[in-house]
Design a protein around this motif. Structure first.
Motif, PDB file in Angstrom:
ATOM      1  N   PRO A 106      44.865  52.089  41.191  1.00  0.00           N
ATOM      2  CA  PRO A 106      43.437  52.337  40.893  1.00  0.00           C
ATOM      3  C   PRO A 106      42.788  51.084  40.287  1.00  0.00           C
ATOM      4  O   PRO A 106      43.385  50.389  39.474  1.00  0.00           O
ATOM      5  CB  PRO A 106      43.475  53.476  39.874  1.00  0.00           C
ATOM      6  CG  PRO A 106      44.824  53.397  39.249  1.00  0.00           C
ATOM      7  CD  PRO A 106      45.753  52.814  40.266  1.00  0.00           C
ATOM      8  N   LEU A 107      41.572  50.804  40.686  1.00  0.00           N
ATOM      9  CA  LEU A 107      40.815  49.659  40.161  1.00  0.00           C
ATOM     10  C   LEU A 107      39.590  50.190  39.427  1.00  0.00           C
ATOM     11  O   LEU A 107      38.941  51.124  39.879  1.00  0.00           O
ATOM     12  CB  LEU A 107      40.359  48.731  41.288  1.00  0.00           C
ATOM     13  CG  LEU A 107      41.446  48.132  42.173  1.00  0.00           C
ATOM     14  CD1 LEU A 107      40.831  47.207  43.199  1.00  0.00           C
ATOM     15  CD2 LEU A 107      42.449  47.352  41.331  1.00  0.00           C
ATOM     16  N   ARG A 108      39.265  49.541  38.316  1.00  0.00           N
ATOM     17  CA  ARG A 108      38.093  49.966  37.542  1.00  0.00           C
ATOM     18  C   ARG A 108      36.812  49.517  38.223  1.00  0.00           C
ATOM     19  O   ARG A 108      36.830  48.697  39.130  1.00  0.00           O
ATOM     20  CB  ARG A 108      38.163  49.395  36.127  1.00  0.00           C
ATOM     21  CG  ARG A 108      38.064  47.886  36.044  1.00  0.00           C
ATOM     22  CD  ARG A 108      38.049  47.440  34.589  1.00  0.00           C
ATOM     23  NE  ARG A 108      38.189  46.003  34.442  1.00  0.00           N
ATOM     24  CZ  ARG A 108      37.199  45.130  34.540  1.00  0.00           C
ATOM     25  NH1 ARG A 108      35.981  45.548  34.811  1.00  0.00           N
ATOM     26  NH2 ARG A 108      37.404  43.838  34.356  1.00  0.00           N
ATOM     27  N   GLU A 109      35.722  50.070  37.744  1.00  0.00           N
ATOM     28  CA  GLU A 109      34.404  49.657  38.247  1.00  0.00           C
ATOM     29  C   GLU A 109      34.191  48.202  37.853  1.00  0.00           C
ATOM     30  O   GLU A 109      34.452  47.802  36.729  1.00  0.00           O
ATOM     31  CB  GLU A 109      33.346  50.543  37.576  1.00  0.00           C
ATOM     32  CG  GLU A 109      32.025  50.538  38.285  1.00  0.00           C
ATOM     33  CD  GLU A 109      31.057  51.538  37.660  1.00  0.00           C
ATOM     34  OE1 GLU A 109      29.903  51.181  37.519  1.00  0.00           O
ATOM     35  OE2 GLU A 109      31.496  52.654  37.321  1.00  0.00           O
ATOM     36  N   PHE A 110      33.695  47.415  38.803  1.00  0.00           N
ATOM     37  CA  PHE A 110      33.573  45.978  38.533  1.00  0.00           C
ATOM     38  C   PHE A 110      32.483  45.403  39.418  1.00  0.00           C
ATOM     39  O   PHE A 110      32.438  45.690  40.620  1.00  0.00           O
ATOM     40  CB  PHE A 110      34.917  45.299  38.815  1.00  0.00           C
ATOM     41  CG  PHE A 110      34.913  43.815  38.604  1.00  0.00           C
ATOM     42  CD1 PHE A 110      34.736  43.290  37.329  1.00  0.00           C
ATOM     43  CD2 PHE A 110      35.081  42.929  39.658  1.00  0.00           C
ATOM     44  CE1 PHE A 110      34.736  41.916  37.129  1.00  0.00           C
ATOM     45  CE2 PHE A 110      35.087  41.563  39.464  1.00  0.00           C
ATOM     46  CZ  PHE A 110      34.908  41.063  38.183  1.00  0.00           C
ATOM     47  N   LEU A 111      31.611  44.600  38.821  1.00  0.00           N
ATOM     48  CA  LEU A 111      30.458  44.060  39.550  1.00  0.00           C
ATOM     49  C   LEU A 111      29.746  45.215  40.249  1.00  0.00           C
ATOM     50  O   LEU A 111      29.362  46.169  39.598  1.00  0.00           O
ATOM     51  CB  LEU A 111      30.904  42.966  40.530  1.00  0.00           C
ATOM     52  CG  LEU A 111      31.564  41.739  39.873  1.00  0.00           C
ATOM     53  CD1 LEU A 111      32.106  40.793  40.921  1.00  0.00           C
ATOM     54  CD2 LEU A 111      30.577  41.015  38.970  1.00  0.00           C
ATOM     55  N   ASN A 112      29.590  45.131  41.576  1.00  0.00           N
ATOM     56  CA  ASN A 112      28.911  46.239  42.271  1.00  0.00           C
ATOM     57  C   ASN A 112      29.901  47.211  42.909  1.00  0.00           C
ATOM     58  O   ASN A 112      29.503  48.087  43.671  1.00  0.00           O
ATOM     59  CB  ASN A 112      27.989  45.687  43.366  1.00  0.00           C
ATOM     60  CG  ASN A 112      26.838  44.926  42.754  1.00  0.00           C
ATOM     61  OD1 ASN A 112      26.343  45.315  41.710  1.00  0.00           O
ATOM     62  ND2 ASN A 112      26.425  43.839  43.391  1.00  0.00           N
ATOM     63  N   TYR A 113      31.190  47.055  42.607  1.00  0.00           N
ATOM     64  CA  TYR A 113      32.187  47.926  43.215  1.00  0.00           C
ATOM     65  C   TYR A 113      32.363  49.173  42.353  1.00  0.00           C
ATOM     66  O   TYR A 113      32.451  49.075  41.129  1.00  0.00           O
ATOM     67  CB  TYR A 113      33.538  47.214  43.327  1.00  0.00           C
ATOM     68  CG  TYR A 113      33.505  45.978  44.189  1.00  0.00           C
ATOM     69  CD1 TYR A 113      33.412  46.075  45.574  1.00  0.00           C
ATOM     70  CD2 TYR A 113      33.550  44.709  43.626  1.00  0.00           C
ATOM     71  CE1 TYR A 113      33.378  44.931  46.379  1.00  0.00           C
ATOM     72  CE2 TYR A 113      33.506  43.564  44.419  1.00  0.00           C
ATOM     73  CZ  TYR A 113      33.422  43.689  45.793  1.00  0.00           C
ATOM     74  OH  TYR A 113      33.383  42.572  46.575  1.00  0.00           O
ATOM     75  N   PRO A 114      32.468  50.340  42.980  1.00  0.00           N
ATOM     76  CA  PRO A 114      32.741  51.550  42.179  1.00  0.00           C
ATOM     77  C   PRO A 114      34.217  51.616  41.799  1.00  0.00           C
ATOM     78  O   PRO A 114      35.012  50.769  42.214  1.00  0.00           O
ATOM     79  CB  PRO A 114      32.378  52.670  43.159  1.00  0.00           C
ATOM     80  CG  PRO A 114      32.643  52.087  44.508  1.00  0.00           C
ATOM     81  CD  PRO A 114      32.338  50.619  44.403  1.00  0.00           C
ATOM     82  N   MET A 115      34.560  52.621  41.022  1.00  0.00           N
ATOM     83  CA  MET A 115      35.971  52.839  40.725  1.00  0.00           C
ATOM     84  C   MET A 115      36.628  53.358  42.005  1.00  0.00           C
ATOM     85  O   MET A 115      36.140  54.308  42.625  1.00  0.00           O
ATOM     86  CB  MET A 115      36.105  53.872  39.600  1.00  0.00           C
ATOM     87  CG  MET A 115      37.536  54.082  39.153  1.00  0.00           C
ATOM     88  SD  MET A 115      37.636  55.397  37.951  1.00  0.00           S
ATOM     89  CE  MET A 115      37.067  54.567  36.509  1.00  0.00           C
ATOM     90  N   GLN A 116      37.719  52.710  42.436  1.00  0.00           N
ATOM     91  CA  GLN A 116      38.359  53.081  43.695  1.00  0.00           C
ATOM     92  C   GLN A 116      39.772  52.510  43.697  1.00  0.00           C
ATOM     93  O   GLN A 116      40.163  51.762  42.804  1.00  0.00           O
ATOM     94  CB  GLN A 116      37.549  52.528  44.879  1.00  0.00           C
ATOM     95  CG  GLN A 116      37.377  51.040  44.855  1.00  0.00           C
ATOM     96  CD  GLN A 116      36.332  50.517  45.835  1.00  0.00           C
ATOM     97  OE1 GLN A 116      35.761  49.493  45.599  1.00  0.00           O
ATOM     98  NE2 GLN A 116      36.068  51.199  46.924  1.00  0.00           N
ATOM     99  N   SER A 117      40.517  52.853  44.760  1.00  0.00           N
ATOM    100  CA  SER A 117      41.878  52.319  44.850  1.00  0.00           C
ATOM    101  C   SER A 117      41.816  50.911  45.439  1.00  0.00           C
ATOM    102  O   SER A 117      40.837  50.511  46.068  1.00  0.00           O
ATOM    103  CB  SER A 117      42.744  53.215  45.729  1.00  0.00           C
ATOM    104  OG  SER A 117      42.367  53.059  47.083  1.00  0.00           O
ATOM    105  N   GLU A 118      42.918  50.178  45.239  1.00  0.00           N
ATOM    106  CA  GLU A 118      42.989  48.802  45.738  1.00  0.00           C
ATOM    107  C   GLU A 118      42.867  48.793  47.260  1.00  0.00           C
ATOM    108  O   GLU A 118      42.214  47.938  47.844  1.00  0.00           O
ATOM    109  CB  GLU A 118      44.311  48.170  45.288  1.00  0.00           C
ATOM    110  CG  GLU A 118      44.342  46.666  45.431  1.00  0.00           C
ATOM    111  CD  GLU A 118      45.611  46.052  44.837  1.00  0.00           C
ATOM    112  OE1 GLU A 118      45.716  44.824  44.865  1.00  0.00           O
ATOM    113  OE2 GLU A 118      46.480  46.803  44.358  1.00  0.00           O
ATOM    114  N   TRP A 119      43.478  49.802  47.910  1.00  0.00           N
ATOM    115  CA  TRP A 119      43.438  49.893  49.370  1.00  0.00           C
ATOM    116  C   TRP A 119      42.001  50.045  49.850  1.00  0.00           C
ATOM    117  O   TRP A 119      41.559  49.369  50.787  1.00  0.00           O
ATOM    118  CB  TRP A 119      44.281  51.106  49.814  1.00  0.00           C
ATOM    119  CG  TRP A 119      44.675  51.084  51.269  1.00  0.00           C
ATOM    120  CD1 TRP A 119      45.848  50.660  51.790  1.00  0.00           C
ATOM    121  CD2 TRP A 119      43.872  51.505  52.381  1.00  0.00           C
ATOM    122  NE1 TRP A 119      45.851  50.778  53.161  1.00  0.00           N
ATOM    123  CE2 TRP A 119      44.640  51.298  53.560  1.00  0.00           C
ATOM    124  CE3 TRP A 119      42.586  52.029  52.515  1.00  0.00           C
ATOM    125  CZ2 TRP A 119      44.162  51.604  54.825  1.00  0.00           C
ATOM    126  CZ3 TRP A 119      42.107  52.336  53.772  1.00  0.00           C
ATOM    127  CH2 TRP A 119      42.886  52.124  54.913  1.00  0.00           C
TER     128      TRP A 119
END
Length: 1981
Positions: free
Chosen positions: A1247-1260
């Motif tokens: 899992p990746l945290r919310e960052f810049l304009n990306y939502p919280m989502q998986s690395e894949w």
């Protein structure tokens, strides 16, 4: 001798002085100077605008002005003794002057011109003020005008708001902060919202009437009409027009212009209209003949109507053209305007399509005096005033008016014996008591003077006429009694002589016998008949007759029954006469004493306007009655007085209060009245508690202000008359009265009971009584009354009780009263006020009122001049601090943290409250002295209370520093705030040291303190460097540099912390770093040592200062992005320890420490980062995206990755760079940039945290999203080959997850990309080399050279212009030589730009048969590392006959640090190599190139790829024509002569090669002509014939009768009848012994042996023919021209023809085992040859071992060296020296079916040192063997049967006559130091099969491709560098990989399945799963 001046202190320069004498000070005329010393006709001093430069100047040049000196001594300030407005004007104009010029520079033309006009206007007004001839009023107006202009200019230029009082600037030190705030607030509000005016005026200017059928004079009447009530609102304005429709008296503007005055706001409605009636003066009928009669009649013409609402939206003083309408029937004339308003169309029609009345209409706002000031021109040139009918909304005392308005309504007449109705005209006269006509007292309207008589208009044949004419009779009051108005009726005959015959009259008296005037309303008058010649001169005869039917006695039936009547409406507007009988009865009370009671009762029913008319008389009457019979009428008189007093509270009559005040002061004479008034008032107060109905009592209390005024004045009169008798009795009465008041106030009431309301009424009026009581009682007595009265109020508070708010209002008025201003009474009242305030503020109620009260209280407290306060004041401050300081802080915190209300008015109120409380706090703190602070701090009972207080006050101070606290132009207020804050902080820091250090240390308080200090220093309003010099000087003189003071305090407090410093490391590093960025040397000096301290303490604690370093770096980036730092910082940071400025003490301190190395290293790193950040920030300031911005961002992100390893920052800058590329539409570069982030991610479910304009989502998911985005951008950038690779990778992922839906989409996308490659046109870019030389370039460009990929269609000139636009200060260098050190070190910018030719690495694709040009074009211009530039020159003596003998070429090869395209459009040159090409070699190249071009054109022609045959025709013509005219012959003369061969024995081979090429060219030309003949159109046959003839001439000139055996033996085999093209452009060499070598060489390195083998002669000859290149049309042209855009990549466009098979013998091709096709797909071809990635994108890089067989099987595998390498590069390290990291690039060997390895590793061989290339120079450092990590994997070869050459395809521009400026792109050059029969390191000779060998855990280095780069550091996370050190060894291609761990293998591409090229095994190797890469330190992004 120089003597200090005493009085000569200030002067103005009269004439410019150059200052040429020693120590002379240059002066400009108009400068102001401050004089310090004088000596014999000379002064010494300085110019005020530049006080740092002092010098001497002649005294005669100076005009002295009076001035006074402040702060005498070294820092004295001189203030001129002149009007403060003049001083302000002068300084402001100086500031504006500089800014005004900047407006011009910034191209703000509109403001530039407006400001210019305003400045001239101010200068003119300044002159007027200085002359001193203005009257006092005029001077006031001028000053007001000046300050308004100054404020406007300051606002427009964004300067500060100036607080003013009476036009003069206010010194903030001389008034309290609360007063300052109110002044600022008042000016700010005034600026923001102008209060709407309640009075309005309509300006009318009549211009003309336009009509086709005029010819008669006209009268135009304007009036304002209320459509709702159907009545006129104003009198009429009357204009006479001449026969042309223009005003009759144009010179008298008052006859054409009027002002309809005193319109109320309620009159500006839609249904209020301007009505215009137009009357013509002339004949009865409009069409009658002129000579019929001379009598003039007033006849109806037309009417126009316009709504007033239309004027509200119109621009000022718009011209209107009003449509004129006429009525259909004359009888409806009086109603025509109503019909137009109602739009009753049937009753009127348009007077004519072109008839219109032109008028200017404008609404003006404000009272009439204001208008006189603002529109002076209007009043000076003349304007008539048109009044309202009746009084205006506000009646002013002293206004004199006596106007009677009469409207002639209608009449009823008999025929009088006529057969038709009469034409009736009325004549109106006013007669006095004697029957004399009053001259000039009849007015038809304003505008025209009054006349003696008025003639009505005549309605044709109408016995019931309705006129509606209004006239005004301005009769003086004294003439009113006895006067009457007479109306005479005449019939106007249209026959005979047009006589007017009298037939009757009416009259009406103006005043009745009892003194009342004619009542308003409609009157039916009797028409008395008379004869035509009756004389009415003796009015006594008819005055006895009745005049009105209403007044007829009942018995007079004769007159009542008559049908004839005449109706008028009268309306009196008089300030002196009344129509009210009750009023007259009251005023004449003495005549009828019995009616007094009745009259007093009726007073309340009389209209207020009647009472105020006779106010003084009425009051005299009331007090007269009271004096005579107080017992009987006392209560009634009191009630009447209360009624009149309350009447004056009405807004309509409020202006009469001064009249009553004047009456009390001057006319009131009731010396005994006070007793009765007190008695009745007390009686009312005593009844309050028990009374059921409180209304009347409340009315009494409302009037208490004036009742007390009468009581006090009456008592004073009594005392004067009696010498102060009964004083005690009076005091007792007053005391008793107040006791009654206190009793009723003390009643507790819940909710809104009547008594509570009565209490509220009293409290509202109570404060105004104080000033009256003070006239008799002492200050202390009155204060006692007030304290006890307010103290008697119930203390229990109900929050809902309205009494609380009223109580607060009462307190507010008390504080503002005269009583509170007196210090004696203040000390009595203060406790009461504070108690109420504290209660309200604690409960957060009525905060607005609380703030006002507190402001008023604090504005009264002032320190004396010496800064000390009086004891009384000091006690007051102490009391206020004790009661309110804590609650005030809490209140500010509370309201600041509340969300702001939504409504605008509420928000403004909210901001006002906050601002008021802040001003109160500042005022209180400013008044506090040491003693107050000591008492305050001692008062805290516990440490916790003190801690809470400190935290509160520090938090509040932080709130005060916020930018939004005050409007941005309130600098004065901000500076005062900061001054108070720093003073308070200095007091409180002692408390902090004493109470919260050592064992009592409290982190939170200290942290709050430091945080406050830092944001204090960083406030924009304290950054003096950004201010103008004059403003900076003022601030420094007044406050000093508060930043330095606070910095010293921080340092002092830090030193006190001791070991507690560790608590603030690293938290305070960022804030303190921010402080060091403030460009104040003293502040830096103070703050820098703290960093040393931090490093030292951190070193002690943890043995290093990594935390300090990390925090420094993070904070630097954010500070730079906020815009901190500029050029001065850059210079600071470029010094020895740049970050810490020019203070070596820190460096010395660090050098003395044990940790000096790491300390200095840290500082150096931070310095380099700072340089890059400053460059980045400076570049980002520019508007459009350009190369500078992108280059800077690339530099910064590389720095973060490689040097700092800050992954999060690195990723942030990746996205910033990506956005820049998208904005610039660099889609390919944007894709490469985003790939950097994509490569950091894995196909995992982490899992990746919310960052810049990306939502919280998986690395894949994120990697999938990135892949899709990159593919989309590659598509937009037409870089489809790269998109295909990512499509495949994504497809593999979808397949591994069985996501067939997405897999299908991905395959379709991939297919669409293939289609685009084949179908869409791609533009071929140009490449340019740019050198940036000189110190003025940004750090990342300075003294570096780059190669840039040009935009579409961009050629050299356009590119050069673009670069010069990006660097406007740069100088373009006009030569291509390397600059010398003077240029490098110059303090300027030099640009050196020229075009370069790309050298593609993907030779295999470019040389392969049958590959379409669409595909080849990609490989020619993508993934290019190296570029070439050729410069021709003559060596030795130039042969004028034949230039080719001495023509050499200097060839420069540039190698980049990263291939293009990449993450930027340009990359830095890493290595530069120079080679000189001999004339012979050059000739070979030229002919080779031309042969290649010819061959390509012939192929295209045969395969029908060419639309027309012209290119082939031109090329053939050029070659043949040049050859005939001496082209090839020149070469023969130069190189085939005996002298040359004797002198150059080593060139024997090359001469042979040249001869072969000439023969080949002839052979190709012959074939080309045959093809040409086939396709040539009929009209070009003559040209073809000429070409054939010339070709025979050319053959004979070359001495060719027939072609040599080796050419004939292998005729030119053109597939499909076309010449063959070789897969390798470098021709084979015929060796004497016939052997074929496979060694690499440079094109010009020819071995002495092994030239040919007999077995390969024919195929060799065939190859030679297929490699022919042509020469240019003219030898001279070759070297005098520059590559043209159109031909820059011709040769690389037209290469191999399809389906070429090898003719090499099998021994050269290798054994069948070697034909095993490796399963390598073509995608790697689009990637960089430097670092073949081993990653998810490129899972299977080519095994080097697979390259050797390929090399041996090609038919063009010629001996050559790698052109990219010098000798040492070719030495491979021995296997034993390889590190395990070599697995990153190498791959295990593919085995054949027998399981044998194809090529074992061989120990490296020493390089062959011989080379025939001349004068080879390398400008790169001596290369060292690269470590295996950086070993290059060569480009993928599409087919193992095709050649893999390290040589280059000949892709330089064909020489087609487009060369200029000495920049040549003649041919490609492949130079190496190795030549001869040397085999590539690790390769085997072609005739031997490699022995089977196994390779344990190692890889083969037996690649045909050498290590291409030495000492390269590839850019971080390059698109190609996907092999991570922590990834496992990739597996061979032949191994299958299970789908659960990695996607299945890609299917082979079609060209890999060619017949015979590969044998497929029946059994597939088992696939081994690829291990998951080890988890890396990737931020959780």
């Amino acid at each position: 001798m120089w003597i200090p001046t005493e009085h000569e202190k200030y002067g103005v320069v009269l004439a410019s002085f150059r200052g040429t004498v020693q120590h002379g000070l240059p002066l400009e005329i108009g400068d102001t100077v401050q004089i310090l010393e004088k000596c014999e006709g000379w002064y010494r001093g300085f110019i005020l605008k530049n006080p740092n430069v002092k010098g001497i100047f002649p005294s005669s040049y100076i005009h002295l002005k009076n001035a006074h000196v402040k702060n005498k001594g070294q820092f004295e300030t001189v203030i001129p003794d002149e009007d403060s407005v003049i001083t302000e004007m002068t300084s402001t104009l100086r500031d504006w002057g500089a800014m005004w010029k900047q407006l011009y520079v910034k191209n703000e033309g509109d403001l530039f011109h407006r400001l210019w006009h305003v400045m001239n206007e101010i200068l003119d007004l300044r002159r007027q003020v200085l002359v001193g001839h203005l009257t006092h009023d005029r001077l006031r107006d001028v000053k007001q005008h000046i300050t308004a202009r100054l404020d406007w200019g300051n606002e427009q230029l964004g300067l500060d708001l100036v607080p003013r009082r009476e036009f003069s600037m206010v010194d903030p030190d001389e008034i309290s902060v609360t007063e300052l705030y109110r002044l600022m607030e008042h000016r700010h509000r005034k600026k923001e919202t102008s209060t709407p005016a309640s009075t309005h005026h309509l300006f009318v200017h009549v211009k003309s009437l336009m009509s086709a059928n005029l010819g008669e004079e006209l009268e135009v009447f304007f009036h304002i009409y209320d459509g709702r009530e159907n009545r006129p609102l104003s009198e009429r304005f009357f204009v006479r027009l001449n026969k042309s429709g223009l005003p009759k008296s144009p010179e008298k503007t008052e006859r054409q212009c009027t002002l309809f005055v005193d319109l109320g706001s309620s009159d500006l409605r839609k249904d209020v209209y301007i009505v215009v009636h137009i009357i013509r003066i002339g004949r009865m009928g409009a069409g009658e003949k002129k000579n019929q009669c001379n009598v003039q009649y007033r006849r109806p013409f037309g009417c126009a109507v316009v709504s007033i609402a239309d004027l509200l939206t119109a621009d000022s003083k718009d011209d209107h053209l009003l449509k004129v309408y006429t009525c259909n029937t004359e009888s409806e004339w009086s109603q025509i305007h109503e019909n137009i308003i109602k739009k009753a169309n049937s009753r009127y029609n348009l007077s004519g399509s072109n008839t219109g009345l032109a008028v200017a209409l404008q609404l003006l706002h404000g009272d009439i005096d204001q208008l006189r000031r603002e529109y002076m021109v209007l009043f000076t040139r003349g304007v008539s005033i048109t009044r309202k009918l009746g009084f205006s909304d506000v009646i002013m005392p002293g206004e004199m008016r006596n106007d009677l308005y009469i409207t002639l309504e209608k009449g009823e007449f008999e025929k009088g014996g006529k057969s038709v109705a009469r034409n009736v005209e009325i004549t109106v006269y006013v007669l006095d008591i004697d029957g004399q006509i009053l001259k000039g007292h009849v007015a038809a309207g304003s505008g025209e003077p009054s006349v003696d008589e008025y003639h009505s208009l005549v309605l044709y044949h109408n016995n019931s006429p309705r006129w509606g004419d209004q006239i005004k009779l301005p009769i003086p009051v004294d003439m009113f009694r006895g006067s009457h108005v007479r109306f005479e009726f005449r019939h106007c005959s249209t026959k005979d002589k047009g006589e007017k015959k009298l037939f009757g009259y009416s009259f009406v008296p103006l005043m009745q016998e009892d003194g009342r005037t004619l009542p308003d309303g409609t009157h039916e008058l009797i028409i008395h008949k008379c004869e035509e010649n009756t004389s009415l001169a003796d009015c006594s005869r008819y005055l006895k007759l009745p005049f009105s039917k209403a007044n007829l006695p009942s018995n007079n039936q004769t007159l009542k029954g008559t049908k004839e009547s005449f109706w008028i409406t009268s309306f009196l507007c008089s300030t002196k006469l009344t129509q009210n009988g009750d009023m007259l009865d009251l005023l004449k009370w003495r005549a009828h004493p019995e009616r007094i009671n009745d009259s007093l009762s009726k007073l309340k029913e009389i209209d207020g306007s009647e009472i105020v008319k006779f106010l003084q008389d009425t009051l005299d009457t009331l007090f007269g009655i009271l004096d005579e019979s107080s017992q009987r009428y006392g209560l009634k008189v009191f009630d009447s007085l209360v009624h009149i007093i309350n009447l004056l509270q009405d807004s309509k009559f409020q202006h009469f209060k001064p009249v009553m005040d004047t009456y009390i002061e001057s006319h009131f004479a009731g010396a005994l009245s006070y007793r009765d008034l007190i008695k009745v008032l007390k009686w009312y107060v005593d009844r309050i508690v028990d009374a059921e109905h409180q209304d009347h009592i409340q009315q009494v209390l409302k009037a208490s202000e004036y009742i007390f005024k009468y009581i006090i004045q009456s008592r004073r009169l009594f005392s004067l008359a009696t010498g102060g008798q009964n004083e005690e009795e009076f005091r007792v009465c007053i005391h008793e009265l107040f006791m009654s008041i206190r009793f009723f106030l003390s009643q507790e009431n819940k909710g809104t009971t009547p008594v509570a309301q009565t209490q509220a009424v009293f409290l509202r009026t109570f404060p105004v009584i104080y000033s009256e009581l003070l006239k008799i009682f002492t200050v202390r007595e009155v204060a006692g009354f007030v304290r006890e009265t307010l103290g008697s109020l119930p203390t229990t508070v109900h929050p809902d009780c309205p009494l609380e708010a009223v109580k607060l209002q009462c307190i507010a008025k008390t504080v503002e009263s005269q009583l509170y201003i007196n210090p004696e009474s203040r000390c009595i009242l203060l406790p009461v006020v504070l108690r109420v305030l504290q209660a309200h503020m604690q409960e957060q109620r009525d905060l607005v009122m609380c703030a006002q009260i507190l402001s008023s209280m604090l504005s009264l407290i002032k320190k004396e001049e010496n800064g000390t306060a009086e004891p009384v004041v000091s006690e007051e401050v102490e009391l206020i601090v004790e009661s309110l300081l804590g609650v005030l802080l809490r209140t500010i915190l509370e309201i600041s943290n509340r969300p702001q209300p939504a409504g605008t008015s509420m928000r403004l109120q909210f901001q006002d409250v906050t601002g008021e409380f802040v001003a109160c706090l500042l005022a209180l703190l400013r008044q506090m002295s040491d003693k107050h602070y000591q008492k305050l701090l001692q008062a805290f009972s516990s440490k916790d209370d003190l801690r809470d207080f400190l935290l509160h006050i520090f938090t509040v101070f932080r709130i005060l520093i916020r930018p939004e606290m005050f409007p941005k132009d309130w600098t004065v207020m901000r500076l005062v705030t900061n001054n108070v804050i720093i003073t308070t902080v200095l007091y409180l820091s002692d408390a902090l040291r004493k109470n919260f250090l050592n064992d009592k240390f409290d982190y939170k308080v200290w942290d709050s303190y430091f945080y406050l200090s830092v944001i204090f220093i960083n406030q924009p309003c304290l950054q003096l460097e950004s201010f103008s010099p004059s403003k900076r000087k003022k601030i420094l003189e007044k406050y000093g540099d508060m930043r330095v003071m606070m910095g010293c305090e921080i340092f002092s407090m830090w030193q006190n912390l001791g070991e507690h410093k560790l608590n603030f490391i690293p938290a305070m590093i960022g804030p303190f770093l921010e402080v060091t960025l403030v460009p104040q040397p003293d502040l830096r000096n103070v703050m820098i040592p703290i960093f040393h301290d931090m490093m030292d303490w951190e070193q002690r604690r943890s043995g290093n200062f990594k935390q300090v370093e990390a925090k420094l770096i993070d904070k630097l980036d954010s500070l730079m992005s906020e815009g901190k730092g500029d050029e001065t910082y850059r210079e600071l940071f470029n010094s020895i320890i740049p970050l810490f400025g020019p203070y070596p003490s820190l460096l010395k301190k660090i050098e003395r420490e044990t940790w000096r190395e790491s300390g200095i290293s840290l500082i150096a790193t931070v310095t380099r980062l700072m340089e890059r950040l400053l460059d980045y920030r400076d570049c980002m300031k520019l508007g459009e995206v350009d190369g500078k911005k992108i280059g800077c961002t690339v530099s910064l992100l590389n720095f973060y990755k490689t040097e700092l390893n800050k992954e999060e920052m690195y990723i942030r800058y990746i996205h910033k760079l990506y956005d820049l590329h998208l904005k610039a539409q660099n889609y390919t570069e944007a894709s490469y940039t985003l790939l950097l982030y994509d490569e950091l991610l894995e196909w995992s479910d982490r899992p990746l945290r919310e960052f810049l304009n990306y939502p919280m989502q998986s690395e894949w998911q994120r990697k999938e999203y990135l892949h899709l985005t990159i593919i989309q951008n590659f598509d937009r950038g037409k870089c489809w080959e790269n998109g295909i690779i990512l499509c495949r990778e994504l497809a593999d992922q979808y397949e591994s997850y069985y996501d067939y839906r997405n897999l299908s989409k991905m395959r379709m996308m991939e297919a669409s990309l293939y289609d685009k490659i084949m179908d869409q046109q791609r533009l071929e870019p140009e490449f340019f080399r740019v050198g940036f030389y000189g110190k003025k370039f940004p750090f990342f460009l300075r003294n570096k050279e780059f190669v840039c990929r040009g935009h579409d269609y961009e050629r050299l000139e356009a590119f050069q212009q673009r670069m010069l636009n990006e660097f406007p200060h740069a100088i373009a260098m006009q030569h291509v030589n390397q600059p010398d050190q003077t240029i490098y070190q110059a303090d300027a910018q030099y640009l050196q730009i020229y075009a370069v030719t790309p050298i593609p690495d993907s030779q295999d694709v470019l040389q392969r048969d049958g590959v379409p040009d669409n595909i080849k074009s990609f490989y020619k211009f993508n993934h290019i590392w190296r570029f070439r530039y050729d410069r021709p020159f003559h060596k030795g003596t130039k042969d004028k006959e034949n230039e080719f003998k001495s023509l050499w070429v200097e060839r420069t090869t540039l190698t980049l640090i990263q291939s293009l395209p990449g993450i930027s459009r340009w990359f830095e040159v890493e290595k530069r190599e120079l080679v000189e090409v001999s004339p012979l070699e050059n000739a070979i190249e030229v002919i080779e190139n031309k042969n290649l071009q010819l061959r390509t054109l012939i192929t295209q022609c045969q395969s029908r790829q060419m639309q027309n045959i012209n290119p082939l025709t031109m090329c053939l013509n050029g070659v043949i024509d040049a050859a005939v005219n001496g082209g090839l012959a020149r070469y023969q003369e130069a190189f085939f002569v005996k002298d040359y061969i004797m002198n150059h024995p080593e060139d024997g081979e090359k001469i042979g090669r040249l001869r072969e090429l000439m023969f080949e060219q002839a052979h190709i030309l012959e074939y080309g002509l045959a093809v040409h003949e086939k396709f040539v159109p009929q009209d070009m046959r003559p040209l073809h014939k000429k070409l054939v003839d010339q070709f025979h001439l050319m053959k004979s000139s070359l001495g060719i009768q027939e072609f040599p055996a080796y050419v004939r033996a292998s005729p030119v085999h053109f597939t499909n009848g076309s010449p063959r093209t070789c897969r390798n452009s470098v021709p084979s060499i015929i060796s004497p012994d016939g052997g074929r070598g496979v060694a690499r060489r440079s094109l010009f390195s020819y071995p002495a042996v092994n030239r040919y083998s007999s077995s390969s002669l024919s195929s060799q000859a065939s190859n030679e023919v297929s490699n022919i290149t042509g020469q240019s049309e003219s030898s001279d042209e070759v070297f005098n021209m520059q590559p043209s855009p159109s031909t820059s990549s011709l040769s690389s466009n037209h290469s191999a023809s399809p389906n070429v098979t090898s003719s090499a013998p099998s021994s050269a091709r290798g054994s069948p085992q070697m034909a095993e096709k490796h399963k390598h797909s073509r995608e790697n071809a689009c990637l960089s040859p430097r670092e073949r990635p081993v990653s998810a994108i490129f899972p299977n890089p080519l095994d080097p071992a697979q390259r050797a067989p390929a090399h041996q099987t090609g038919d063009a595998t010629l001996p050559r060296s790698d052109p990219n390498l010098s000798a040492p590069d070719k030495v491979r390290p021995a296997p034993s020296s390889w590190s395990l990291d070599s697995v990153k690039v190498g791959m295990p060997h593919s085995s054949d079916s027998g399981g044998r390895m194809l090529c074992p590793p061989v120990p490296p061989r020493p390089p062959y040192s011989g080379s025939s290339a001349k004068n080879m120079r390398s400008q790169s450092p001596v290369p060292t063997s690269r470590s295996p990590q950086k070993t290059t994997v060569p480009p993928f070869t599409p087919s193992p049967t095709e050649c893999q050459s390290a040589s280059l395809v000949s892709n330089s521009p064909v020489l087609s006559g487009s060369y200029s400026s000495g920049i040549s792109s003649l041919s490609r050059c492949s130079v190496s130091e190795a030549s001869g029969t040397e085999f590539p390191t690790g390769d085997h000779p072609p005739h031997q099969l490699p022995p089977p060998t196994t390779l344990p855990n190692s890889v083969s280095s037996s690649s045909d491709e050498p290590i291409r780069r030495e000492n390269k550091t590839p850019p971080p996370y390059s698109v190609y560098e996907r092999n991570n050190p922590r990834r496992p060894v990739p597996l061979p291609h032949s191994l299958s990989i299970p789908p659960q761990t990695d996607p299945p293998a890609l299917p082979p591409k079609p060209h890999q399945l060619r017949t015979g090229s590969m044998k497929l095994d029946g059994t597939a190797d088992p696939r081994v799963p690829r291990p998951r890469p080890l988890p890396r330190k990737v931020s959780q992004l």
